[in-house]
Design a protein around this motif. Structure first.
Motif, mmCIF file in Angstrom:
data_model
loop_
_atom_site.group_PDB
_atom_site.id
_atom_site.type_symbol
_atom_site.label_atom_id
_atom_site.label_comp_id
_atom_site.label_asym_id
_atom_site.label_seq_id
_atom_site.Cartn_x
_atom_site.Cartn_y
_atom_site.Cartn_z
ATOM 1 N N TYR A 1 19.410 33.621 56.132
ATOM 2 C CA TYR A 1 18.973 35.002 56.339
ATOM 3 C C TYR A 1 17.577 35.054 56.969
ATOM 4 N N ASN B 1 23.291 41.854 48.789
ATOM 5 C CA ASN B 1 24.351 42.854 48.891
ATOM 6 C C ASN B 1 23.787 44.265 48.792
ATOM 7 N N THR C 1 20.100 43.205 55.338
ATOM 8 C CA THR C 1 20.967 42.040 55.500
ATOM 9 C C THR C 1 22.337 42.369 56.090
ATOM 10 N N ASP D 1 29.117 43.494 55.511
ATOM 11 C CA ASP D 1 29.442 43.343 56.933
ATOM 12 C C ASP D 1 28.730 42.161 57.574
ATOM 13 N N GLY D 2 27.710 41.668 56.911
ATOM 14 C CA GLY D 2 26.992 40.514 57.442
ATOM 15 C C GLY D 2 25.889 40.911 58.409
ATOM 16 N N SER E 1 24.445 40.733 61.885
ATOM 17 C CA SER E 1 24.862 40.484 63.262
ATOM 18 C C SER E 1 23.753 40.924 64.208
ATOM 19 N N PHE F 1 25.455 34.450 63.265
ATOM 20 C CA PHE F 1 25.952 35.398 62.271
ATOM 21 C C PHE F 1 25.633 34.845 60.889
ATOM 22 N N VAL F 2 25.304 35.754 59.954
ATOM 23 C CA VAL F 2 25.061 35.371 58.565
ATOM 24 C C VAL F 2 25.823 36.339 57.675
ATOM 25 N N GLY F 3 26.679 35.798 56.817
ATOM 26 C CA GLY F 3 27.445 36.612 55.898
ATOM 27 C C GLY F 3 26.997 36.392 54.470
ATOM 28 N N LEU F 4 27.450 37.271 53.570
ATOM 29 C CA LEU F 4 27.091 37.141 52.162
ATOM 30 C C LEU F 4 27.618 35.847 51.547
ATOM 31 N N ASP F 5 28.662 35.282 52.153
ATOM 32 C CA ASP F 5 29.216 34.052 51.606
ATOM 33 C C ASP F 5 28.226 32.899 51.662
#
Length: 338
Positions: free
Chosen positions: A87, A146, A152, A156-157, A159, A251-255
């Protein structure tokens, strides 16, 4: 007189087989291992994106192996530092700081600082306490990311990342060539540093703490300081891996902060073998290749086969893949000896 000389000679003969401290000499297998990604670059041009992600996750697994395999610190929340680095690098890129190397280093530093702050909570406890503390830290960061969807991107991440050219010359392409070279270079440099570290007196002291921590203070070792130092270093490397994944995928996602990522990392170490460095890399490669292949065959039940593979490794190859190979090599050596 002859009997006396025989008694005196025996200790000299046994002294020659005394175990020696590890050295930095590279074996032929190690050289071949690091030539494999170079060969894969030319042999599998359509899989460069997958291979670069394997190298990034391998770097992430190295960070966990440093604290688990060498220092004996069990963690179920190592993804907290991975996601924090991701992030940080991603937010810098979104807000106009697209230079990749500096953004990567900032992400690693932020993760390392957070690791330093939380290390004092982690090193105080034992195995079960450390599991709970690290998992709690990871879950708190996940929920914080979240809730802060304005920053963040939430579910949806993140982008809209604009990563600049590497060294101002090489632009990240869709084929993944630049990402492959970038990931390989970072992984190799970090591995060189860790390889030297674990064979140094500091690395040997970590093994001593893992095997018998109560005896180490008698040798003048401050256990808490060593554990804080290695935990901070591991968090820094995890943040480096997270920033690298964010920059190469944009791209960075919550995962990235999720508990499943931490659990998968432990599975990779179990597969490859802890406390070997190379086990982390091999475990990451085997897990990700198996996941990609099995998910393509059976997208609904791929986790069943991954679990079956893990059970087989635990039953028939204690110490992971490398541990099993070492046992086989010892058996062949015993058979060859007269």
């Amino acid at each position: 007189m002859t009997a006396f000389t025989e008694v005196e000679i025996k200790p000299l003969a046994t002294a020659s087989i005394t175990p020696r401290l590890p050295n930095d000499r590279w074996s032929a297998l190690e050289i071949v291992f690091w030539l494999l990604p170079v060969a894969a670059y030319f042999a599998f041009p359509g899989y460069l994106v997958l291979i670069s992600q394997i190298m990034i996750i391998g770097l992430f697994a190295l960070s966990l192996d440093l604290i688990l395999g060498y220092a004996g610190i069990v963690s179920l929340g190592h993804a907290a530092f991975f996601g924090l680095g991701a992030y940080t690098a991603g937010l810098l890129s979104v807000h106009g700081w697209g230079e990749p190397i500096s953004g990567l280093l900032v992400g690693a530093v932020v993760a390392g600082l957070f690791g330093l702050l939380t290390s004092f909570l982690v090193v105080r406890g034992q195995d079960l306490t450390r599991l709970m503390v690290t998992m709690g830290i990871c879950l708190m960061l996940y929920e914080a990311a979240n809730k802060a969807s304005f920053l963040t991107g939430g579910v949806d991440g993140l982008s809209g990342m604009m990563v600049g050219k590497l060294f101002g010359v090489f632009e990240f392409d869709l084929q993944g060539k630049v990402a492959f070279c970038y990931s390989f270079a970072v992984l190799f440099i970090v591995f060189l540093l860790l390889r030297r570290l674990v064979k140094s007196p500091f690395g040997l002291s970590l093994i001593g703490i893992r095997e018998g921590g109560r005896r180490m203070p008698a040798l003048g070792v401050n256990i808490n300081r060593r554990l804080v130092a290695v935990f901070t270093l591991a968090a820094t490397i995890a943040g480096l891996a997270g920033g690298l994944l964010a920059q190469t995928t944009q791209f960075v996602g919550l995962d990235a902060l999720g508990f499943p990522r931490s659990a998968e990392l432990l599975i990779m170490l179990v597969l490859g073998g802890t406390g070997r460095l190379y086990g982390a890399l091999i475990g990451a490669a085997v897990f990700m290749v198996a996941q990609d292949y099995i998910a393509g065959l059976n997208p609904a039940y791929w986790q069943f086969y991954i679990g079956l593979l893990l059970v087989l490794i635990v039953l028939f190859a204690r110490g992971g893949i490398l541990g099993g190979l070492e046992k086989l090599a010892r058996r062949f050596q015993r058979k060859e000896q007269p």
